[in-house]
Design a protein around this motif. Structure first.
Motif, PDB file in Angstrom:
ATOM      1  N   ASP A 249       1.276   5.241  15.754  1.00  0.00           N
ATOM      2  CA  ASP A 249       1.735   6.225  16.597  1.00  0.00           C
ATOM      3  C   ASP A 249       3.242   6.719  16.582  1.00  0.00           C
ATOM      4  O   ASP A 249       3.629   7.760  16.870  1.00  0.00           O
ATOM      5  N   ASN A 250       3.956   5.593  15.917  1.00  0.00           N
ATOM      6  CA  ASN A 250       5.535   5.848  15.845  1.00  0.00           C
ATOM      7  C   ASN A 250       5.653   6.265  14.447  1.00  0.00           C
ATOM      8  O   ASN A 250       6.784   6.316  13.774  1.00  0.00           O
ATOM      9  N   GLY A 251       4.774   6.791  13.636  1.00  0.00           N
ATOM     10  CA  GLY A 251       4.742   7.207  12.361  1.00  0.00           C
ATOM     11  C   GLY A 251       4.440   6.530  11.117  1.00  0.00           C
ATOM     12  O   GLY A 251       4.909   6.684   9.967  1.00  0.00           O
ATOM     13  N   ALA A 252       4.205   5.055  11.361  1.00  0.00           N
ATOM     14  CA  ALA A 252       3.975   4.198  10.131  1.00  0.00           C
ATOM     15  C   ALA A 252       2.894   4.715   9.213  1.00  0.00           C
ATOM     16  O   ALA A 252       1.917   5.252   9.589  1.00  0.00           O
ATOM     17  N   TYR A 253       3.264   4.148   7.872  1.00  0.00           N
ATOM     18  CA  TYR A 253       2.250   4.336   7.115  1.00  0.00           C
ATOM     19  C   TYR A 253       1.389   3.245   6.729  1.00  0.00           C
ATOM     20  O   TYR A 253       1.726   2.164   6.857  1.00  0.00           O
ATOM     21  N   PHE A 254      -0.088   3.579   6.409  1.00  0.00           N
ATOM     22  CA  PHE A 254      -0.997   2.518   6.434  1.00  0.00           C
ATOM     23  C   PHE A 254      -1.573   2.264   4.884  1.00  0.00           C
ATOM     24  O   PHE A 254      -2.078   3.507   4.322  1.00  0.00           O
ATOM     25  N   TYR A 255      -1.559   1.399   4.224  1.00  0.00           N
ATOM     26  CA  TYR A 255      -2.248   1.048   2.863  1.00  0.00           C
ATOM     27  C   TYR A 255      -3.175   0.152   2.747  1.00  0.00           C
ATOM     28  O   TYR A 255      -2.909  -1.069   3.244  1.00  0.00           O
ATOM     29  N   VAL A 256      -3.926   0.416   1.812  1.00  0.00           N
ATOM     30  CA  VAL A 256      -4.973  -0.644   1.420  1.00  0.00           C
ATOM     31  C   VAL A 256      -5.228  -0.620   0.090  1.00  0.00           C
ATOM     32  O   VAL A 256      -5.198   0.203  -0.847  1.00  0.00           O
ATOM     33  N   CYS A 257      -5.061  -1.979  -0.410  1.00  0.00           N
ATOM     34  CA  CYS A 257      -5.404  -2.214  -1.801  1.00  0.00           C
ATOM     35  C   CYS A 257      -6.309  -3.350  -2.332  1.00  0.00           C
ATOM     36  O   CYS A 257      -6.279  -4.241  -1.598  1.00  0.00           O
ATOM     37  N   GLY A 258      -7.365  -3.055  -2.979  1.00  0.00           N
ATOM     38  CA  GLY A 258      -8.361  -4.236  -3.248  1.00  0.00           C
ATOM     39  C   GLY A 258      -9.612  -3.903  -3.486  1.00  0.00           C
ATOM     40  O   GLY A 258      -9.821  -2.573  -3.902  1.00  0.00           O
ATOM     41  N   ASP A 259     -10.663  -4.648  -3.161  1.00  0.00           N
ATOM     42  CA  ASP A 259     -12.084  -4.502  -3.262  1.00  0.00           C
ATOM     43  C   ASP A 259     -12.678  -3.085  -2.798  1.00  0.00           C
ATOM     44  O   ASP A 259     -12.396  -3.076  -1.303  1.00  0.00           O
ATOM     45  N   ARG A 260     -13.291  -2.084  -3.442  1.00  0.00           N
ATOM     46  CA  ARG A 260     -13.857  -1.063  -2.675  1.00  0.00           C
ATOM     47  C   ARG A 260     -14.988  -1.304  -2.231  1.00  0.00           C
ATOM     48  O   ARG A 260     -15.200  -0.550  -0.997  1.00  0.00           O
ATOM     49  N   LEU A 261     -15.820  -1.892  -2.449  1.00  0.00           N
ATOM     50  CA  LEU A 261     -17.173  -2.209  -2.010  1.00  0.00           C
ATOM     51  C   LEU A 261     -17.324  -2.711  -0.649  1.00  0.00           C
ATOM     52  O   LEU A 261     -18.090  -2.375   0.030  1.00  0.00           O
ATOM     53  N   TYR A 262     -16.626  -4.016  -0.443  1.00  0.00           N
ATOM     54  CA  TYR A 262     -16.791  -4.500   0.954  1.00  0.00           C
ATOM     55  C   TYR A 262     -15.214  -4.179   1.809  1.00  0.00           C
ATOM     56  O   TYR A 262     -15.200  -3.757   2.931  1.00  0.00           O
TER      57      TYR A 262
ATOM     58  N   PRO B 283       0.803   6.903 -14.090  1.00  0.00           N
ATOM     59  CA  PRO B 283       1.647   7.240 -12.684  1.00  0.00           C
ATOM     60  C   PRO B 283       0.260   7.406 -11.763  1.00  0.00           C
ATOM     61  O   PRO B 283      -0.722   7.656 -11.850  1.00  0.00           O
ATOM     62  N   ASN B 284       0.711   6.961 -10.377  1.00  0.00           N
ATOM     63  CA  ASN B 284      -0.365   7.289  -9.121  1.00  0.00           C
ATOM     64  C   ASN B 284       0.101   8.056  -8.078  1.00  0.00           C
ATOM     65  O   ASN B 284       0.840   7.517  -7.339  1.00  0.00           O
ATOM     66  N   LYS B 285      -0.365   9.292  -7.847  1.00  0.00           N
ATOM     67  CA  LYS B 285       0.366  10.206  -7.116  1.00  0.00           C
ATOM     68  C   LYS B 285      -0.023  10.215  -5.840  1.00  0.00           C
ATOM     69  O   LYS B 285       0.184  10.712  -4.806  1.00  0.00           O
ATOM     70  N   MET B 286      -1.340   9.217  -5.612  1.00  0.00           N
ATOM     71  CA  MET B 286      -1.632   9.020  -4.374  1.00  0.00           C
ATOM     72  C   MET B 286      -1.421   7.829  -3.829  1.00  0.00           C
ATOM     73  O   MET B 286      -2.004   7.602  -2.636  1.00  0.00           O
ATOM     74  N   PHE B 287      -0.546   6.947  -4.197  1.00  0.00           N
ATOM     75  CA  PHE B 287      -0.294   5.732  -3.705  1.00  0.00           C
ATOM     76  C   PHE B 287       1.321   5.493  -3.990  1.00  0.00           C
ATOM     77  O   PHE B 287       1.749   5.362  -5.006  1.00  0.00           O
ATOM     78  N   TYR B 288       1.981   5.669  -3.008  1.00  0.00           N
ATOM     79  CA  TYR B 288       3.653   5.706  -2.831  1.00  0.00           C
ATOM     80  C   TYR B 288       4.128   5.363  -1.663  1.00  0.00           C
ATOM     81  O   TYR B 288       3.645   5.363  -0.542  1.00  0.00           O
ATOM     82  N   LEU B 289       5.393   4.670  -1.836  1.00  0.00           N
ATOM     83  CA  LEU B 289       6.171   4.590  -0.619  1.00  0.00           C
ATOM     84  C   LEU B 289       6.563   5.829   0.064  1.00  0.00           C
ATOM     85  O   LEU B 289       6.810   6.861  -0.688  1.00  0.00           O
ATOM     86  N   PRO B 290       6.914   5.678   1.402  1.00  0.00           N
ATOM     87  CA  PRO B 290       7.379   7.023   2.126  1.00  0.00           C
ATOM     88  C   PRO B 290       8.778   7.254   1.511  1.00  0.00           C
ATOM     89  O   PRO B 290       9.340   6.415   1.012  1.00  0.00           O
ATOM     90  N   GLU B 291       9.048   8.713   1.629  1.00  0.00           N
ATOM     91  CA  GLU B 291      10.326   9.194   0.965  1.00  0.00           C
ATOM     92  C   GLU B 291      11.305   8.447   1.829  1.00  0.00           C
ATOM     93  O   GLU B 291      12.528   7.960   1.453  1.00  0.00           O
ATOM     94  N   SER B 292      11.170   8.413   3.541  1.00  0.00           N
ATOM     95  CA  SER B 292      12.370   7.808   4.043  1.00  0.00           C
ATOM     96  C   SER B 292      12.138   6.288   4.011  1.00  0.00           C
ATOM     97  O   SER B 292      11.289   5.740   4.214  1.00  0.00           O
ATOM     98  N   LYS B 293      13.331   5.833   3.987  1.00  0.00           N
ATOM     99  CA  LYS B 293      13.445   4.275   3.980  1.00  0.00           C
ATOM    100  C   LYS B 293      13.409   3.742   5.257  1.00  0.00           C
ATOM    101  O   LYS B 293      13.286   2.448   5.487  1.00  0.00           O
ATOM    102  N   ASP B 294      13.373   4.516   6.317  1.00  0.00           N
ATOM    103  CA  ASP B 294      13.437   4.232   7.960  1.00  0.00           C
ATOM    104  C   ASP B 294      12.058   4.065   8.276  1.00  0.00           C
ATOM    105  O   ASP B 294      11.781   3.615   9.273  1.00  0.00           O
ATOM    106  N   THR B 295      10.852   4.536   7.389  1.00  0.00           N
ATOM    107  CA  THR B 295       9.516   4.637   7.966  1.00  0.00           C
ATOM    108  C   THR B 295       9.000   3.327   7.979  1.00  0.00           C
ATOM    109  O   THR B 295       9.135   2.519   6.770  1.00  0.00           O
ATOM    110  N   ASP B 296       8.298   2.855   8.851  1.00  0.00           N
ATOM    111  CA  ASP B 296       7.407   1.298   8.868  1.00  0.00           C
ATOM    112  C   ASP B 296       6.209   1.646   7.990  1.00  0.00           C
ATOM    113  O   ASP B 296       5.562   2.753   7.795  1.00  0.00           O
ATOM    114  N   ILE B 297       5.889   0.487   7.265  1.00  0.00           N
ATOM    115  CA  ILE B 297       4.874   0.584   6.599  1.00  0.00           C
ATOM    116  C   ILE B 297       3.957  -0.747   6.936  1.00  0.00           C
ATOM    117  O   ILE B 297       4.341  -1.977   7.200  1.00  0.00           O
TER     118      ILE B 297
END
Length: 382
Positions: A327-340, A224-238
């Motif tokens: 500003d309207n509440g979106a979640y922002f996610y990044v996945c991939g290379d840590r170094l660059y 499990p990854n408790k630090m990377f998850y979809l918003p609880e609300s299905k109405d939230t932008d991602i």
């Protein structure tokens, strides 16, 4: 790590499930410099489940050619029993080197203790020079150590006693269990490179690329990854930024949102080398966009233009809209290379907030820090 399954016990990290390979295909097209495998693994009968954002652990096996080279170099008996733990449990040497021990990573301690089994002045000098030893450890493995120094007055058991246990490799899950019941999908880039005069291969990634066929099994568990998850609300932008194999969890996110008919908007930034050969999951993504599941899709293919264009450049081009989404509440996610990549994306995001939010750099950093505290800026980087 032995994948001995304990019957009638739950499947966990210490008791992995033998997942059957249903599909193993190369996602890259002809002429690509890369090999990215899409694996579909059955979880039927495992009782295992996962949510988007979780990882799958795989206990890999070492490359049989590397194991054979070690045994041949040291003139060891492949069938001789060696202890694999303090309880005195043994395995034949070849099996122990293949499944149980980490033979591709050296540590300071391994090299220091190995120095007791040789008269090599070079090795003793190396051990006494911290900076040189650190440099030597980078990118070298057990075969390098045994080839570079010696002669060795060590038995196979003397050497294996120095080694660490094989550790599982964790991969972001690339599927929604609601979309694919009893299955888990992975997106794995095969790691191959040349260093110190030898071809090197990623232990697990190249096993999956070269030696795992449909019908075979891999010892797996859900992490499990408790630090990377979809918003609880299905109405939230991602907003999702996942170049290369960083696409994996976002395929999971998009599939989940398709199944749950989420109302929130979704925006994916994907990048790789060439559009013709490296646009992973192209047809799927374009279909999701057509169906309205994926609201926006921006791509950057760095080798198709005179000036290299990466995902962070595409973000900056779309800075105004990104800031509006945030500003309207979106979640922002990044996945991939840590170094660059992750660092460049982070810098681009601060620049966008600074410019579009008309604030100082310091305030923009504080804004992003606040997003992070609210769980709206999440990173799965490696």
């Amino acid at each position: 790590m032995q994948a001995n399954v304990v019957k009638n016990a739950p499947f966990t990290r210490m008791n992995p499930f033998p997942g059957k390979i249903l599909k193993n295909i190369d996602l890259n097209g002809e002429g690509s410099n890369k090999e990215t495998r899409h694996l579909e693994i059955s979880l039927e009968g495992s009782g295992l489940s996962y949510v988007p954002g979780d990882a799958l652990g795989i206990y890999p096996e070492n490359d049989p050619e590397l194991v054979a080279a070690l045994i041949d170099l040291m003139k060891w008996d492949a069938d001789a029993p060696v202890a694999i733990n303090k309880d005195g449990e043994t395995l034949p040497l070849k099996e122990a080197l293949t499944k149980h021990f980490d033979i591709t990573n050296l540590s300071r301690k391994i090299v220091q203790e190995a120095a007791n089994f040789t008269e090599s002045a070079d090795l003793k000098g190396l051990v006494e020079d911290a900076a040189q030893l650190r440099e030597y450890l980078n990118g070298r493995d057990l075969l390098d150590l045994l080839q570079d120094f010696g002669p060795w007055s060590a038995s196979a058991e003397d050497i294996t006693a120095l080694l660490r246990r094989m550790t599982p490799r964790l991969y972001s899950i690339a599927s929604s269990i609601d979309a694919h019941p009893n299955e888990v999908h992975l997106t794995i880039g095969a790691v191959r490179y040349t260093a110190h005069g030898r071809e090197r291969k990623g232990v697990c990634s190249v096993q999956c690329a070269e030696r795992v066929n449909e019908g075979d099994t891999l010892p797996v568990f859900v992490q499990p990854n408790k630090m990377f998850y979809l918003p609880e609300s299905k109405d939230t932008d991602i907003i999702m930024v996942g170049p290369g194999t960083g696409i994996a969890p976002f395929r999971s996110f998009i599939e989940e949102r398709a199944v749950t008919k989420a109302e929130g908007k979704s925006w994916l930034f994907f990048g790789d080398q060439h559009v013709a050969s490296d646009f992973l999951y192209k047809e799927e993504l374009e279909k999701y966009q057509e169906d309205g599941v994926l609201t926006k899709l921006d791509t950057a293919f760095s080798r198709d233009t005179d000036q290299k264009v990466y995902v962070q450049h595409k973000m900056l081009e779309n800075g105004k809209e990104i800031f509006e989404w945030l500003d309207n509440g979106a979640y922002f996610y990044v996945c991939g290379d840590r170094l660059y990549m992750a660092k460049d994306v982070n810098d681009a995001l601060i620049t966008i907030i600074e410019q579009e939010g008309k604030m100082s750099r310091e305030d923009a950093e504080a804004y992003l820090e606040n997003l992070s505290k609210e769980g709206r800026y999440q990173r799965d980087v490696y």
